[in-house]
Enzyme design. Sequence first.
Site, mmCIF file in Angstrom:
data_model
loop_
_atom_site.group_PDB
_atom_site.id
_atom_site.type_symbol
_atom_site.label_atom_id
_atom_site.label_comp_id
_atom_site.label_asym_id
_atom_site.label_seq_id
_atom_site.Cartn_x
_atom_site.Cartn_y
_atom_site.Cartn_z
ATOM 1 N N LYS A 95 -4.121 -8.744 -6.379
ATOM 2 C CA LYS A 95 -5.401 -9.096 -5.781
ATOM 3 C C LYS A 95 -6.477 -8.069 -6.162
ATOM 4 C CE LYS A 95 -6.217 -7.463 -1.283
ATOM 5 N NZ LYS A 95 -7.628 -7.076 -1.397
ATOM 6 N N LYS A 150 0.826 -1.216 0.000
ATOM 7 C CA LYS A 150 0.000 0.000 0.000
ATOM 8 C C LYS A 150 0.854 1.258 0.000
ATOM 9 C CE LYS A 150 -4.393 -1.697 1.485
ATOM 10 N NZ LYS A 150 -5.631 -1.469 2.167
ATOM 11 N N LYS A 177 -11.018 -3.188 -3.351
ATOM 12 C CA LYS A 177 -11.999 -2.120 -3.520
ATOM 13 C C LYS A 177 -11.327 -0.774 -3.690
ATOM 14 C CE LYS A 177 -13.728 -2.950 0.934
ATOM 15 N NZ LYS A 177 -12.603 -2.933 1.880
HETATM 16 P P1 ATP Z 1 -8.687 -2.221 0.435
HETATM 17 O O1 ATP Z 1 -8.265 -2.167 -0.989
HETATM 18 O O2 ATP Z 1 -9.195 -0.901 0.947
HETATM 19 O O3 ATP Z 1 -7.660 -2.844 1.345
HETATM 20 P P2 ATP Z 1 -10.022 -4.753 0.229
HETATM 21 O O4 ATP Z 1 -10.835 -5.055 -0.965
HETATM 22 O O5 ATP Z 1 -8.655 -5.359 0.325
HETATM 23 O O6 ATP Z 1 -9.975 -3.181 0.435
HETATM 24 P P3 ATP Z 1 -10.493 -5.220 3.044
HETATM 25 O O7 ATP Z 1 -11.514 -4.445 3.770
HETATM 26 O O8 ATP Z 1 -9.061 -4.826 3.214
HETATM 27 O O9 ATP Z 1 -10.892 -5.199 1.480
HETATM 28 O O10 ATP Z 1 -10.644 -6.745 3.414
HETATM 29 C C1 ATP Z 1 -11.871 -7.300 3.866
HETATM 30 C C2 ATP Z 1 -11.847 -8.808 3.773
HETATM 31 O O11 ATP Z 1 -11.921 -9.218 2.393
HETATM 32 C C3 ATP Z 1 -10.584 -9.459 4.328
HETATM 33 O O12 ATP Z 1 -10.942 -10.665 4.970
HETATM 34 C C4 ATP Z 1 -9.771 -9.758 3.116
HETATM 35 O O13 ATP Z 1 -8.862 -10.827 3.294
HETATM 36 C C5 ATP Z 1 -10.863 -10.104 2.110
HETATM 37 N N1 ATP Z 1 -10.431 -9.850 0.746
HETATM 38 C C6 ATP Z 1 -10.061 -8.650 0.243
HETATM 39 N N2 ATP Z 1 -9.737 -8.769 -1.048
HETATM 40 C C7 ATP Z 1 -9.884 -10.080 -1.364
HETATM 41 C C8 ATP Z 1 -9.693 -10.826 -2.554
HETATM 42 N N3 ATP Z 1 -9.270 -10.246 -3.656
HETATM 43 N N4 ATP Z 1 -9.952 -12.144 -2.530
HETATM 44 C C9 ATP Z 1 -10.386 -12.756 -1.390
HETATM 45 N N5 ATP Z 1 -10.583 -12.108 -0.232
HETATM 46 C C10 ATP Z 1 -10.340 -10.783 -0.212
HETATM 47 MG MG MG Z 2 -7.411 -4.868 1.972
#
Ligand code: ATP
Ligand code: MG
Length: 338
Positions: free
Chosen positions: A201, A118, A204
Amino acid sequence: MTTPQFTPRVFSGIQPSGGLTLGNYLGAIKRFVQMQDEGIETVYCMVDLHAVTVWQDPADLTRNTRELAAGFIASGLSPEKSILINQSQVPEHAQLGWVFSCVARMGWMQRMTQFKDKAGKNAQNVSLGLFGYPALMAADILIYHATHVPVGEDQKQHLELTRDIATKFNHDYGVDFFPITEPVIEGAATRVMSLRDGSKKMSKSDPSDASRINMTDDADTIAKKIRKAKTDPDALPSEVAGFEDRPEARNLVNIYAALSEQSVEDVLKDVGGQQFGTFKPQLAELAVSKLSPISGEMARLMNDPSEIDRILARGAEQARAITAPILARTYEIMGMVR
Ligand code: ATP
Ligand code: MG
């Protein structure tokens, strides 16, 4: 290695740092619902204090927090069965987070790959909170004495750190107070990849909207994003070994398997040999059929934000019945005058 005297309790959280993605749904929320329905005590959290480790426009944060709550409920989490909370409404998270900032070592934190990803080349200019994030995450979990945490693969390292923090606290103070939490990383889609880059990955917060499927995307948008998803010119393999060096092909089939609740092997029995031009529309149709009932319900819930706020206020009250005594006992163990 879960310490036996702790009753099973599940905690997990998602950041209101944007809209929910298919990765969040398959990697986290689907599992949240299963664990709730297994009858274990479950606490699920919108982690707004984590979201603000990077800049969030205040109006967006408010909206994203409510929309996340709506996404939880629309996916099957029930305020009757789970405690649903917004992190900043339960102050003990941040309070224990400070304690854990004093337990975690700089060297441990410097190894965290999420921070490196990040912060990128900008490490001197990101917030101190982004660096300290995993200590607060350990507090989110341990302020409930949670024994199990369902997460996606990307959170594995933070869960290991949580165990290290619990172990060090227990050791330093000669107590057996915090449990050694088990990560629950299971299913066909524990790491959903970006639609634009099979080595990254799906997130969001990715600047490219085309990289992800949002839970609120309409049918046309989902079909278009899948049609444009990066692939290679070859047909789909008939066996998993055929995914070697084909991360994008693997990702799309993994998504199909997770959505249809089949094993990847079984999916390949049906679609092996197909060109992407044939497979992608089937994947789009499946994704729409699973997501559209949820997004429809999310939209309905978003029409009444005050009801969402009431649910979160009640959740915070239920949560504090657990967190306040655990924080008080932590301070007592540390010798703080009460
Ligand atoms: P950000 O980009 O702001 O970090 P994010 O999409 O990574 O957002 P988080 O809120 O950080 O979402 O993570 C929430 C949950 O979703 C965590 O359990 C994380 O492991 C899971 N998660 C996030 N992205 C993925 C993905 N691409 N595949 C599977 N699980 C995911
Ligand atoms: Mg995340």
